[in-house]
Design a protein around this motif. Structure first.
Motif, short mmCIF file in Angstrom:
data_model
loop_
_atom_site.label_atom_id
_atom_site.label_comp_id
_atom_site.label_asym_id
_atom_site.label_seq_id
_atom_site.Cartn_x
_atom_site.Cartn_y
_atom_site.Cartn_z
N ALA A 1 0.83 4.33 -2.68
CA ALA A 1 0.69 5.73 -2.27
C ALA A 1 1.89 6.56 -2.72
O ALA A 1 1.74 7.71 -3.16
CB ALA A 1 0.52 5.81 -0.75
N SER A 2 3.08 5.98 -2.64
CA SER A 2 4.29 6.67 -3.06
C SER A 2 4.27 6.95 -4.56
O SER A 2 4.70 8.02 -5.00
CB SER A 2 5.53 5.86 -2.69
N SER B 1 1.94 9.77 -5.25
CA SER B 1 2.62 10.99 -4.85
C SER B 1 3.66 11.40 -5.90
O SER B 1 3.78 12.58 -6.23
CB SER B 1 3.29 10.78 -3.49
N THR C 1 0.84 -1.20 0.00
CA THR C 1 0.00 0.00 0.00
C THR C 1 0.87 1.25 0.00
O THR C 1 0.56 2.23 -0.68
CB THR C 1 -0.93 0.00 1.23
N GLY D 1 1.50 15.45 0.26
CA GLY D 1 1.53 14.06 -0.18
C GLY D 1 2.94 13.52 -0.25
O GLY D 1 3.23 12.40 0.22
N THR E 1 4.15 10.63 2.47
CA THR E 1 4.57 9.31 2.01
C THR E 1 6.04 9.07 2.34
O THR E 1 6.42 7.94 2.67
CB THR E 1 4.32 9.09 0.50
#
Length: 133
Positions: A68-69, A72, A64, A112, A116
Motif C-alpha cells: 500500500a505504501s 501511495s 500488505t 493515500g 499509509t
C-alpha cells in the motif's frame, strides 16, 4: 531512533515544512524553476513523496502495508506530471471541469499518503513498544 525511523522522521519534518510554507503563502513559492514550474508546485510534489516515502521506510518488506505504501508513493510521484497534463501548463492554472478532476486527484493522493503513513507509524510503534513476554 534507528536508521530508517530517523530518515522517516526527517521526511515527515520536510513534509511539515512544505505544508507550513504553503499555508503561510511564502512569496518564494512563486519563483519559477527551469521549464516554468513554480517552486511551490515542486514543493507540494516533494512533500507528497516524502510522506509516502516515510510510510515505505517504516513498513516491513513483503507486507500488505509495504504494498500500500508503494502504491501511495507511485501515486505521489505521478501527481505532478498528471497535474501538468490536466492543466496543460506547469503553473497548474485550470479551466473548465478539469479543475474538479485535479482536486479529486490531489485529495486522493494526499489521503493515500497520510493514511499509509499513519498506518505505518502505528505498525512501527506496535513493533517497537511491544511488551516483552
Amino acid at each position: 531512533m534507528r536508521g530508517s525511523a530517523a530518515v522517516a522522521s526527517a521526511l515527515v519534518a520536510f513534509a511539515v515544512f512544505a505544508a507550513l510554507s504553503l499555508i503561510r503563502g511564502a512569496a518564494w513559492l512563486e519563483a519559477p524553476l527551469p521549464g516554468g514550474l513554480p517552486l511551490g508546485n515542486g514543493l507540494v510534489a516533494s512533500g507528497l513523496c516524502a510522506l509516502a516515502g516515510a510510510a515505505c521506510l517504516l513498513s516491513l518488506p513483503r507486507s500488505t502495508l509495504r504494498a500500500a505504501s508503494l502504491v501511495s508513493l507511485v501515486a505521489a510521484m505521478l501527481w505532478l506530471p498528471v497535474s501538468v497534463v490536466l492543466a496543460g501548463n506547469p503553473q497548474l492554472n485550470f479551466s473548465g471541469g478539469r479543475g474538479l478532476v485535479w482536486l479529486v486527484l490531489s485529495v486522493t493522493v494526499l489521503a493515500g499518503a497520510c493514511s499509509t503513513l499513519l498506518w505505518a507509524m502505528g505498525a512501527w510503534a506496535r513493533r517497537r513498544f511491544r511488551p516483552m513476554a
